[in-house]
Write a protein that holds these residues in place. Structure first.
Motif, PDB file in Angstrom:
ATOM      1  N   ARG A   2       0.834  -1.195   0.000  1.00  0.00           N
ATOM      2  CA  ARG A   2       0.000   0.000   0.000  1.00  0.00           C
ATOM      3  C   ARG A   2       0.873   1.251   0.000  1.00  0.00           C
ATOM      4  N   LYS A   3       0.275   2.367  -0.479  1.00  0.00           N
ATOM      5  CA  LYS A   3       1.000   3.630  -0.460  1.00  0.00           C
ATOM      6  C   LYS A   3       1.363   4.030   0.957  1.00  0.00           C
ATOM      7  N   THR A   4       0.431   3.766   1.883  1.00  0.00           N
ATOM      8  CA  THR A   4       0.688   4.133   3.278  1.00  0.00           C
ATOM      9  C   THR A   4       1.931   3.453   3.818  1.00  0.00           C
ATOM     10  N   SER A   5       2.121   2.197   3.465  1.00  0.00           N
ATOM     11  CA  SER A   5       3.297   1.461   3.933  1.00  0.00           C
ATOM     12  C   SER A   5       4.577   2.083   3.392  1.00  0.00           C
ATOM     13  N   TYR A   6       4.550   2.488   2.116  1.00  0.00           N
ATOM     14  CA  TYR A   6       5.725   3.115   1.533  1.00  0.00           C
ATOM     15  C   TYR A   6       6.005   4.474   2.174  1.00  0.00           C
ATOM     16  N   ILE A   7       4.943   5.223   2.460  1.00  0.00           N
ATOM     17  CA  ILE A   7       5.121   6.534   3.088  1.00  0.00           C
ATOM     18  C   ILE A   7       5.745   6.383   4.470  1.00  0.00           C
ATOM     19  N   LEU A   8       5.244   5.417   5.243  1.00  0.00           N
ATOM     20  CA  LEU A   8       5.816   5.166   6.563  1.00  0.00           C
ATOM     21  C   LEU A   8       7.267   4.731   6.463  1.00  0.00           C
ATOM     22  N   ALA A   9       7.553   3.861   5.479  1.00  0.00           N
ATOM     23  CA  ALA A   9       8.926   3.400   5.285  1.00  0.00           C
ATOM     24  C   ALA A   9       9.843   4.561   4.909  1.00  0.00           C
ATOM     25  N   PHE A  10       9.336   5.469   4.063  1.00  0.00           N
ATOM     26  CA  PHE A  10      10.142   6.623   3.641  1.00  0.00           C
ATOM     27  C   PHE A  10      10.540   7.476   4.839  1.00  0.00           C
ATOM     28  N   PHE A  11       9.578   7.813   5.693  1.00  0.00           N
ATOM     29  CA  PHE A  11       9.890   8.661   6.842  1.00  0.00           C
ATOM     30  C   PHE A  11      10.783   7.934   7.852  1.00  0.00           C
ATOM     31  N   ALA A  12      10.621   6.626   7.969  1.00  0.00           N
ATOM     32  CA  ALA A  12      11.476   5.862   8.876  1.00  0.00           C
ATOM     33  C   ALA A  12      12.919   5.846   8.370  1.00  0.00           C
ATOM     34  N   VAL A  13      13.088   5.625   7.062  1.00  0.00           N
ATOM     35  CA  VAL A  13      14.436   5.635   6.483  1.00  0.00           C
ATOM     36  C   VAL A  13      15.040   7.040   6.577  1.00  0.00           C
ATOM     37  N   ALA A  14      14.204   8.066   6.354  1.00  0.00           N
ATOM     38  CA  ALA A  14      14.686   9.441   6.481  1.00  0.00           C
ATOM     39  C   ALA A  14      15.164   9.722   7.903  1.00  0.00           C
ATOM     40  N   ALA A  15      14.479   9.148   8.885  1.00  0.00           N
ATOM     41  CA  ALA A  15      14.899   9.325  10.282  1.00  0.00           C
ATOM     42  C   ALA A  15      16.249   8.669  10.536  1.00  0.00           C
ATOM     43  N   THR A  16      16.429   7.442  10.018  1.00  0.00           N
ATOM     44  CA  THR A  16      17.730   6.776  10.193  1.00  0.00           C
ATOM     45  C   THR A  16      18.824   7.523   9.449  1.00  0.00           C
ATOM     46  N   LEU A  17      18.481   8.090   8.297  1.00  0.00           N
ATOM     47  CA  LEU A  17      19.456   8.880   7.529  1.00  0.00           C
ATOM     48  C   LEU A  17      19.903  10.099   8.328  1.00  0.00           C
ATOM     49  N   THR A  18      18.946  10.788   8.946  1.00  0.00           N
ATOM     50  CA  THR A  18      19.274  11.963   9.755  1.00  0.00           C
ATOM     51  C   THR A  18      20.198  11.598  10.912  1.00  0.00           C
ATOM     52  N   LEU A  19      19.870  10.506  11.596  1.00  0.00           N
ATOM     53  CA  LEU A  19      20.722  10.058  12.701  1.00  0.00           C
ATOM     54  C   LEU A  19      22.112   9.660  12.208  1.00  0.00           C
ATOM     55  N   ASN A  20      22.150   9.022  11.045  1.00  0.00           N
ATOM     56  CA  ASN A  20      23.420   8.608  10.458  1.00  0.00           C
ATOM     57  C   ASN A  20      24.300   9.815  10.138  1.00  0.00           C
ATOM     58  N   ILE A  21      23.695  10.837   9.537  1.00  0.00           N
ATOM     59  CA  ILE A  21      24.442  12.054   9.195  1.00  0.00           C
ATOM     60  C   ILE A  21      24.982  12.726  10.452  1.00  0.00           C
ATOM     61  N   LEU A  22      24.133  12.822  11.471  1.00  0.00           N
ATOM     62  CA  LEU A  22      24.554  13.447  12.726  1.00  0.00           C
ATOM     63  C   LEU A  22      25.716  12.677  13.363  1.00  0.00           C
ATOM     64  N   SER A  23      25.618  11.359  13.356  1.00  0.00           N
ATOM     65  CA  SER A  23      26.671  10.562  13.993  1.00  0.00           C
ATOM     66  C   SER A  23      27.991  10.665  13.242  1.00  0.00           C
ATOM     67  N   VAL A  24      27.919  10.761  11.905  1.00  0.00           N
ATOM     68  CA  VAL A  24      29.147  10.881  11.116  1.00  0.00           C
ATOM     69  C   VAL A  24      29.780  12.256  11.282  1.00  0.00           C
ATOM     70  N   GLN A  25      28.951  13.299  11.342  1.00  0.00           N
ATOM     71  CA  GLN A  25      29.469  14.663  11.384  1.00  0.00           C
ATOM     72  C   GLN A  25      29.893  15.108  12.780  1.00  0.00           C
ATOM     73  N   ARG A  26      29.263  14.574  13.822  1.00  0.00           N
ATOM     74  CA  ARG A  26      29.602  15.008  15.177  1.00  0.00           C
ATOM     75  C   ARG A  26      30.993  14.495  15.586  1.00  0.00           C
ATOM     76  N   PRO A  27      31.741  15.295  16.354  1.00  0.00           N
ATOM     77  CA  PRO A  27      33.091  14.891  16.758  1.00  0.00           C
ATOM     78  C   PRO A  27      33.147  14.232  18.131  1.00  0.00           C
ATOM     79  N   ASP A  28      32.079  13.547  18.528  1.00  0.00           N
ATOM     80  CA  ASP A  28      32.079  12.994  19.885  1.00  0.00           C
ATOM     81  C   ASP A  28      31.645  11.532  19.927  1.00  0.00           C
ATOM     82  N   TRP A  29      32.271  10.719  19.079  1.00  0.00           N
ATOM     83  CA  TRP A  29      32.077   9.271  19.213  1.00  0.00           C
ATOM     84  C   TRP A  29      32.691   8.803  20.521  1.00  0.00           C
TER      85      TRP A  29
END
Length: 215
Positions: A2-29
């Protein structure tokens, strides 16, 4: 699916992408708090691609007051001369750089995943097929992050860098963990929903679910 499933998947992947970018760019591993010496507090934050140092000097002032001086500076990490990458820390520098490479590779897979989901949601025929490609891309995104996590954790636990015996995991380390755990859930959700839709379950495929003709 369903379209709804794809929309939910898109926002979930976008959330992981945002966290991924933050973790790569931040200097505090990893964060190293050095012992206070001569009224100086020194904190070193180490990221995948840079190292930042915060120094705070507190001097007694007149009438019981305190005079503070703060210095914050960042540089690339690891560096050949400053971090001994051409001598005693050569192996460490190569392995640590690998963690940074996979962190950035994960960002690329996540972006392609979002584009694949947007492309697949446009028509009903694409929605039947694109979930397989989307799930593989999300899985590669998660795998890249897990490799970065595993590399940093190994170097930290084995104390391969001189100051790691005093280091503690920082916010970027936590963001990375949250990101790949969420990514695992997203991958499982996309695969489960896609397989259910292919079998004709209405909750996954919608009111116009495909049902194979039985002969």
């Amino acid at each position: 699916m369903r379209k709804t499933s794809y929309i939910l998947a898109f926002f979930a992947v976008a959330a992981t992408l945002t966290l991924n970018i933050l973790s790569v760019q931040r200097p505090d591993w990893l964060v190293v708090k050095n012992p206070d010496i001569f009224h100086t507090k020194d904190v070193v934050s180490i990221g995948l691609n840079q190292l930042c140092e915060l120094s705070v000097i507190d001097w007694p002032g007149p009438n019981g007051s305190t005079i503070s001086y703060t210095n914050y500076s960042c540089r690339r990490f690891p560096m050949r001369d400053a971090d001994g990458c051409d001598k005693e820390n050569k192996a460490f520098c190569m392995i640590w750089s690998t963690a940074g490479y996979f962190g950035e590779l994960g960002i690329g897979f996540a972006i392609v995943s979002c584009l694949a989901i947007l492309f697949g949601v446009t028509t009903r025929s694409r929605r039947r097929r694109i979930w397989k490609s989307a799930s593989v891309l999300v899985a590669l995104h998660v795998l890249s992050q897990m490799i970065s996590f595993a590399v940093v954790t190994h170097l930290y636990r084995t104390e391969m860098y001189p100051t790691f015996d005093r280091a503690r995991p920082g916010l970027a380390y936590v963001l990375n963990v949250v990101s790949w755990v969420l990514g695992l859930l997203v991958t499982a959700g996309v695969v489960t929903t896609g397989m259910s839709a292919a079998r004709g379950h209405a909750w996954a495929a919608g009111n116009r679910a495909y049902r194979p003709i039985r002969g």
